[in-house]
Design a protein around this motif. Structure first.
Motif: not given
Length: 473
Positions: A304, A306, A379-380, A392, A457
């Motif tokens: 994952i 950002n 995941p955003e 997320f 997160h």
């Protein structure tokens, strides 16, 4: 980051912590590069372009003439307009104009004040419809701005109260300080315009951001720090490096096809292995990775990351290698060149708006993981409009839990500086990446998933605030 900004960050760190110290920020030209619409301030757009209407309210109030222009705009352009017409385009204004022109240095200053627990206030002549979404992105809770009068859900063309400008702006700051028990002597003020000199003088730590002539003279005379934030405009050099990077991407992909004709599997691996590094180097981007071994230690895994920039789609394969499946939005499939490359490396395109689309994608990815392939997901769910980490979505975490594979968090910073959301041009520089330790999901349960997602997160936030190997501001 320049020495004056570093000095201000030190001053913020040295100032008293807590909400009794405040930071007062001007808006246009201070937090983001000033936007100047092309049309007249007093002509209503014939095509109903209400984003243009909002842009014209950000013309900047540096002189009495500008002040009169804004008053005329609200009086002549906004009169009789339904409030809902502007509410409906607020997000477009924030995402397409304001966020993409946000000064990274201003972001750092706002974050530093948040870390110190200071009360952060936006003080501007603009209206709530132009400011509140960006203020929310920056987690600024207090907004002192011009309030157009509304009656019957329509603008009357008048101002409720006074225009937030000049000495009235300073008066509002002083009143806010009394109402919220703020020590102005310990507080900070930031602006780019001479009209805000009274406001800056009311604070103990005034600073001029890309100042106009009047403010530059005042700052020099008073010994105030002057910040020269780099404009977001693209230079011929930036354009040339962007084109070179794009050509390198296409060339490396073409070489992969030529070297393995008819062998789709080998072609795919070579594209993922060759193209990202070639494109990054030719675009002038260096990638500094902390704990890169974590990206190779555990397979299969759910990676994952950002998501700040289109560049992330090059950074992830550059770090992870060629044995993973990229997961991207279905909209990316329509990109003329990049979409074809994504298809060539067997990306999975997700359409969350289609009935059952998310579940179908989840089932496909479980099959990939069961076959020993890793997957990479943001995941955003979208590219963040600002450097702020968005909430997320839980799809990636459901996937890891059901497939019983580890999650490997990849934390990226500075990618947005190199290429903001919807930005067409790359700005050479160094992108920093930290690959965190793999997270075992074997013991996860559906009823505890929210807690697990929140914990990851927080790990991202902690890493971004206290980057490995550096001292936090």
């Amino acid at each position: 980051m320049g020495e004056p900004v570093q000095a201000m960050l030190q001053a913020i760190q040295s100032a008293p912590d807590g909400p009794h110290t405040a930071a007062f920020f001007d808006f246009d030209g201070t937090l983001f590069e000033g936007i100047r619409p092309r049309r007249s301030l007093t002509t209503r757009p014939a095509d109903g372009n209400n984003t243009e209407v909002l842009l014209r309210g950000l013309s900047g109030l540096k002189t009495d003439a500008h002040r009169g222009s804004l008053l005329r705009m609200i009086s002549e352009t906004w009169r009789g307009m339904p409030v809902a017409d502007l509410v409906s385009v607020e997000k477009r204004l924030c995402d397409d104009y304001l966020s993409r022109n946000l000064y990274p240095e201003a972001w750092e200053l706002v974050c530093a004040h948040h870390r110190a627990g200071h009360t952060v206030v936006l003080v501007t002549s603009a209206t709530p419809w132009q400011t509140r979404l960006l203020a929310r992105e920056l987690e600024i809770d207090h907004l002192l701005c011009t309030e157009p009068e509304v009656s019957g859900e329509k603008f009357t063309g008048a101002i409720a109260g006074e225009l937030v400008w000049g000495t009235h702006k300073a008066d509002l700051v002083e009143k806010f300080a009394v109402d919220h028990d703020i020590d102005l002597g310990n507080s900070f003020g930031y602006s780019n315009g001479g009209a805000d000199i009274p406001m800056l003088r009311a604070t103990g730590h005034p600073a001029a951001v890309n100042p106009d002539r009047d403010l530059a003279v005042a700052a020099t005379g008073n010994g105030w720090p002057v910040f020269r934030f780099e404009p977001r405009r693209s230079s011929p050099y930036h354009i040339a490096r962007t084109l070179l990077g794009a050509l390198a991407l296409i060339g490396a992909a073409g070489a992969a096809f030529l070297c393995s004709p008819g062998d789709r599997h080998t072609t795919r691996k070579r594209i993922l292995r060759w193209a990202p590094g070639a494109a990054l180097r030719c675009a002038g981007l260096r990638v500094h990775v902390t704990d890169a071994g974590n990206a190779r230690a555990t397979r299969p895994a759910v990676f994952i990351f950002n998501h700040q920039s289109m560049i992330d789609s090059l950074i992830v394969p550059y770090i992870v290698g060629d044995s993973f499946t990229p997961v991207v939005t279905h909209k990316a499939e329509r990109y003329p060149i990049f979409g074809r490359l994504l298809r060539a490396v067997d990306s999975l395109f997700i359409d969350r708006s289609a009935p059952g689309g998310a579940q179908q994608a989840l089932n496909s990815l479980i099959t990939e993981l069961d076959a020993g392939k890793s997957v990479a997901i943001a995941p955003e769910g979208r590219i963040s409009p600002t450097p702020r980490l968005q909430s997320f979505k839980k799809g990636a975490f459901h996937l890891a839990m059901q497939a019983e594979v580890p999650i490997v968090p990849i934390v990226i910073r500075n990618a947005g500086r190199a290429m903001w959301r919807k930005g067409p041009v790359v700005r050479p520089g160094t992108i920093e990446v930290a690959v965190l330790d793999p997270i075992d999901t074997a013991g996860w349960q559906p009823e505890t998933l929210n807690r697990e997602v929140a914990d990851i997160h927080r790990r991202y936030l902690d890493t971004l605030q206290r980057w490995p190997g550096t001292d936090s501001h």
